[in-house]
Every structure is written in C-alpha cells, then in structure tokens.
Scaffold this motif. Structure first.
Motif, PDB file in Angstrom:
ATOM      1  N   ASN A  97       0.812  -1.218   0.000  1.00  0.00           N
ATOM      2  CA  ASN A  97       0.000   0.000   0.000  1.00  0.00           C
ATOM      3  C   ASN A  97       0.847   1.271   0.000  1.00  0.00           C
ATOM      4  O   ASN A  97       0.513   2.260   0.661  1.00  0.00           O
ATOM      5  CB  ASN A  97      -0.965   0.018   1.193  1.00  0.00           C
ATOM      6  N   ALA A  98       1.939   1.250  -0.727  1.00  0.00           N
ATOM      7  CA  ALA A  98       2.764   2.446  -0.842  1.00  0.00           C
ATOM      8  C   ALA A  98       1.995   3.543  -1.563  1.00  0.00           C
ATOM      9  O   ALA A  98       1.189   3.277  -2.460  1.00  0.00           O
ATOM     10  CB  ALA A  98       4.046   2.124  -1.605  1.00  0.00           C
ATOM     11  N   VAL A  99       2.260   4.779  -1.170  1.00  0.00           N
ATOM     12  CA  VAL A  99       1.662   5.912  -1.858  1.00  0.00           C
ATOM     13  C   VAL A  99       2.207   5.992  -3.280  1.00  0.00           C
ATOM     14  O   VAL A  99       1.493   6.297  -4.230  1.00  0.00           O
ATOM     15  CB  VAL A  99       1.960   7.229  -1.105  1.00  0.00           C
ATOM     16  N   ASP A 100       3.496   5.690  -3.435  1.00  0.00           N
ATOM     17  CA  ASP A 100       4.124   5.757  -4.749  1.00  0.00           C
ATOM     18  C   ASP A 100       5.480   5.068  -4.654  1.00  0.00           C
ATOM     19  O   ASP A 100       5.922   4.688  -3.566  1.00  0.00           O
ATOM     20  CB  ASP A 100       4.301   7.217  -5.180  1.00  0.00           C
ATOM     21  N   TYR A 101       6.134   4.889  -5.792  1.00  0.00           N
ATOM     22  CA  TYR A 101       7.518   4.419  -5.789  1.00  0.00           C
ATOM     23  C   TYR A 101       8.282   5.251  -6.800  1.00  0.00           C
ATOM     24  O   TYR A 101       7.729   5.705  -7.808  1.00  0.00           O
ATOM     25  CB  TYR A 101       7.614   2.932  -6.107  1.00  0.00           C
ATOM     26  N   LEU A 102       9.537   5.510  -6.503  1.00  0.00           N
ATOM     27  CA  LEU A 102      10.391   6.316  -7.368  1.00  0.00           C
ATOM     28  C   LEU A 102      11.521   5.448  -7.902  1.00  0.00           C
ATOM     29  O   LEU A 102      12.251   4.826  -7.134  1.00  0.00           O
ATOM     30  CB  LEU A 102      10.964   7.497  -6.586  1.00  0.00           C
ATOM     31  N   LEU A 103      11.648   5.410  -9.199  1.00  0.00           N
ATOM     32  CA  LEU A 103      12.697   4.631  -9.837  1.00  0.00           C
ATOM     33  C   LEU A 103      13.919   5.523 -10.041  1.00  0.00           C
ATOM     34  O   LEU A 103      13.865   6.540 -10.730  1.00  0.00           O
ATOM     35  CB  LEU A 103      12.201   4.082 -11.177  1.00  0.00           C
ATOM     36  N   LYS A 104      15.030   5.150  -9.405  1.00  0.00           N
ATOM     37  CA  LYS A 104      16.252   5.943  -9.504  1.00  0.00           C
ATOM     38  C   LYS A 104      16.884   5.812 -10.891  1.00  0.00           C
ATOM     39  O   LYS A 104      16.849   4.732 -11.472  1.00  0.00           O
ATOM     40  CB  LYS A 104      17.267   5.468  -8.456  1.00  0.00           C
ATOM     41  N   PRO A 105      17.500   6.884 -11.400  1.00  0.00           N
ATOM     42  CA  PRO A 105      17.521   8.240 -10.837  1.00  0.00           C
ATOM     43  C   PRO A 105      16.225   8.974 -11.203  1.00  0.00           C
ATOM     44  O   PRO A 105      15.778   8.885 -12.349  1.00  0.00           O
ATOM     45  CB  PRO A 105      18.730   8.875 -11.532  1.00  0.00           C
TER      46      PRO A 105
END
Length: 240
Positions: A97-105
């Motif tokens: 239930n993450a709000v979002d995920y960020l793919l680096k970079p």
C-alpha cells in the motif's frame, strides 16, 4: 506540514532527497539515515507521517524494514514512498500500500508528483468529513490514484479487476471487487443520487444515465445491460 524521514544506504541518494524536499513547502524532512537501526530508534521516539525508503539495502531491505516497524513507530496513516534502482521491486512495494515508488535516478518533477500524492492523501485522511468526500483513492499502476467521484462515467468488472472509466482520461484498472468499490462510493457525499449496480459487471452513476430502453441503459454512448438479478432494484429507482 508532513513530517518525513528518508532511509537509504547511499549518501548521494539522501542528498538528492534532502535537496528536493527543501524545494517543497509541505514536506518537513526531519532526518535522513543510512542505517536501519538508527532510523528505527528515531521512529520509536518521534513518529512521522511519511517515510522515503530505499528498497535495496545490504543489511535489511526497505520493504522488510517497513514490515518490521511497530505500530507506534509511525502515525496510523503509515504513508511510504519507496525508492529503488530496480523496477522489479515496485510490485512488492505496491502490495504494501505504498503511496508511490520512485525509480532511480528520478527527477525533481517526478519526486514532486510523488510528494503531492502523499500530501493529497494526507489531507484526505485529516480533513473534516464534508470536505473529504468528493473523491476516492484507488491503487493502480503501482501508485495511489486520486479520482474525482463526479468524473466517474461507469465501472466495469473484469474478473478480479475493475476498469474505472473516467471522464477526459484513460480508464484506471485496479485489482478490486465490485463490493469494495461500492463501499468506497457509499462513503462519498456530493454525488447526486449516487451509484447503482445494474449488472454483475457494471456499476453506474445514476446522474449519468442518458436513456433507458428495455433491459439496457445508455451512458456516454455506451449501452450497458441491466442484469436479471438487479432488475427489481433498478425498477424501484426508475419505475415505469
């Protein structure tokens, strides 16, 4: 103001998050950590609203760290944005239930988009009841999506998934039951006459029904059948 911390074993990544948070006026990044034990000690004393968690860390993954947190270590909302250099980890993060995920970079614009989702959800959870019932949140595409209730054209059931048709936007497909989405919609206000299930595979906003003919109805040019087991309830709302 959203209280946040960041946990990442790479100092350059923490510097990026720190710099980006300094450009956002609604996130207070209180601390950054490169070790999970230090982060946990801090959280046990100072609960926060939002966690930026790296997934791929040597001693303990961000996902395992999040699972291990005691309830009192974060506020009851438990908002988390996962960061990762590996796209395959996004699914597992989404299941938590993450709000979002960020793919680096990631860029500042992408970071701002994720932080804004957290802010919107935070305001939704903390707003007075009359102010929070004009939209719903649906998890799809590995993030939390805000949908204005009045923009829903109709909802279509596809086995274990729902396809939410939204005005002036592409449909949103989510793993959810018809019963669960109806419960969400029942909690909303300012939705006119509300929503009605007319078929095992269709839920429609009553206000968008354009025409009724025989055992079907018309919404936005789409003909939607009225199921036999739902016909009686439909007739109560629209007597001949």
């Amino acid at each position: 103001m959203i209280r946040a911390i960041a946990l990442d074993d790479e100092p350059p990544a923490l510097r990026v998050i720190t710099r980006f948070c300094e450009q956002i006026d609604f996130v207070d990044l209180q601390k950054t950590f490169s070790r999970t034990d230090q982060a946990l000690t801090y959280l046990e004393q100072f609960p926060v609203d939002l966690l930026f968690l790296d997934i791929n860390m040597p001693s303990m993954s961000g996902i395992d760290f999040y699972k291990s947190l005691p309830q009192q270590a974060v506020t009851t909302d438990r908002m988390v944005i996962f960061t990762t250099a590996h796209a395959e980890h996004a699914v597992e993060g989404f299941n938590l239930n993450a709000v979002d995920y960020l793919l680096k970079p990631f860029t500042f614009d992408r970071f701002l988009q994720a932080a804004t989702r957290a802010s919107d959800y935070y305001q939704f959870l903390h707003a007075p009841a009359p102010a929070r019932h004009t939209y719903i949140y649906i998890r799809a595409d590995y993030r939390l999506n805000k949908i204005a209730v009045n923009d829903i054209v109709f909802i279509e059931g596809l086995d274990d998934y729902l396809k939410i048709h939204v005005q002036n936007s592409k449909p949103i497909v989510t793993r959810m039951t018809m019963k669960a989405i109806l419960q969400k919609l029942d909690e909303t206000e300012e939705t006119g006459e509300g929503f009605l299930r007319v078929h095992r595979s269709y839920i429609v906003p009553v206000s968008r029904i354009e025409a009724i003919k025989n055992k079907s109805l018309l919404i936005a040019g789409q003909e939607i059948p009225i199921g036999a087991s739902y016909e009686a309830d439909f007739q109560k709302r629209f007597p001949a």
